[in-house]
Design a protein around this motif. Structure first.
Motif, short mmCIF file in Angstrom:
data_model
loop_
_atom_site.label_atom_id
_atom_site.label_comp_id
_atom_site.label_asym_id
_atom_site.label_seq_id
_atom_site.Cartn_x
_atom_site.Cartn_y
_atom_site.Cartn_z
N LYS A 1 -7.93 -0.04 7.09
CA LYS A 1 -6.75 -0.29 6.26
C LYS A 1 -6.95 -1.63 5.57
O LYS A 1 -7.30 -2.62 6.20
CB LYS A 1 -5.48 -0.32 7.11
N LEU A 2 -6.72 -1.68 4.26
CA LEU A 2 -6.75 -2.91 3.50
C LEU A 2 -5.37 -3.53 3.59
O LEU A 2 -4.38 -2.92 3.17
CB LEU A 2 -7.12 -2.63 2.04
N ILE B 1 -10.78 0.22 -5.04
CA ILE B 1 -10.88 0.30 -3.58
C ILE B 1 -11.23 1.70 -3.11
O ILE B 1 -10.90 2.69 -3.76
CB ILE B 1 -9.56 -0.15 -2.90
N VAL C 1 -3.61 1.40 2.67
CA VAL C 1 -3.32 0.10 2.05
C VAL C 1 -1.96 -0.38 2.52
O VAL C 1 -1.00 0.40 2.59
CB VAL C 1 -3.30 0.20 0.51
N VAL D 1 0.44 -3.71 1.52
CA VAL D 1 0.57 -4.88 0.65
C VAL D 1 1.91 -5.54 0.90
O VAL D 1 2.95 -4.88 0.89
CB VAL D 1 0.46 -4.49 -0.84
N LEU E 1 -4.12 -1.47 -8.26
CA LEU E 1 -5.20 -0.94 -7.42
C LEU E 1 -5.61 0.42 -7.97
O LEU E 1 -4.78 1.18 -8.47
CB LEU E 1 -4.73 -0.77 -5.97
#
Length: 176
Positions: A139-140, A157, A162, A164, A175
């Motif tokens: 997971k970013l 990506i 994700v 944020v 993104l």
């Protein structure tokens, strides 16, 4: 053997650093020092921890490569600036980037399933080219106060998920 270098001012690394086995690298600056990495760092399973008091620059050849060592980069109160050709590849290790200023990304790569974390006052792409963040099992997690990417240059990506958090009032999240 491990390498530890702490400098009271700014620090520039102009020679490649290669560490064998589990040897770790710790580079740091204090007293408002900026750190510039102009040549690559390579480890097998040793962790790479680079911290600067007031900003960090990774040049076009300032790649960080590890088979399985974690990579932690901290620019302190300053910006973290990577060239668009800079590659941070932690192999199966995790990656974490922290900056008090803007984070300008080159390329981040990991096969780890741990969260890939980026914290800064905005995240931007250093330039067009291949995908910026490749961490297909991770997971970013991005914590920012000034958005991610721009309308004309999104952060590319390939990640599992994700998350944020953006505290900016007029921030944009770009993104793809």
């Amino acid at each position: 053997a491990a390498i530890t270098l702490a400098n009271a001012g700014s620090l520039t690394v102009d020679g490649a650093l290669v560490l064998a086995g589990s040897a770790a690298l710790n580079l740091s600056t204090t007293s408002n020092g900026h750190l510039r990495l102009n040549q690559g760092v390579t480890t097998a399973s040793g962790a790479v921890a680079i911290s600067a008091a007031a900003g960090m620059t990774l040049g076009a050849q300032g790649d960080i490569t590890s088979i399985s060592g974690n990579v932690t980069l901290d620019a302190g109160t300053g910006a973290m600036t990577m060239d668009d050709l800079t590659v941070v590849d932690a192999g199966s290790g995790m990656i974490e980037l922290n900056a008090g200023g803007m984070v300008t990304l080159g390329k981040l790569r990991t096969t780890s399933t741990a969260d890939l974390k980026i914290t800064g006052a905005g995240v931007r792409d250093a330039g067009e080219g291949s995908t910026d963040v490749v961490a297909v099992g991770a997971k970013l997690v991005v914590i920012t106060s000034a958005g991610i990417g721009t309308a004309l240059d999104a952060i590319e990506i390939r990640v599992a998920a994700v998350d944020v958090i953006d505290t900016g009032e007029a921030s944009q999240i770009n993104l793809e």
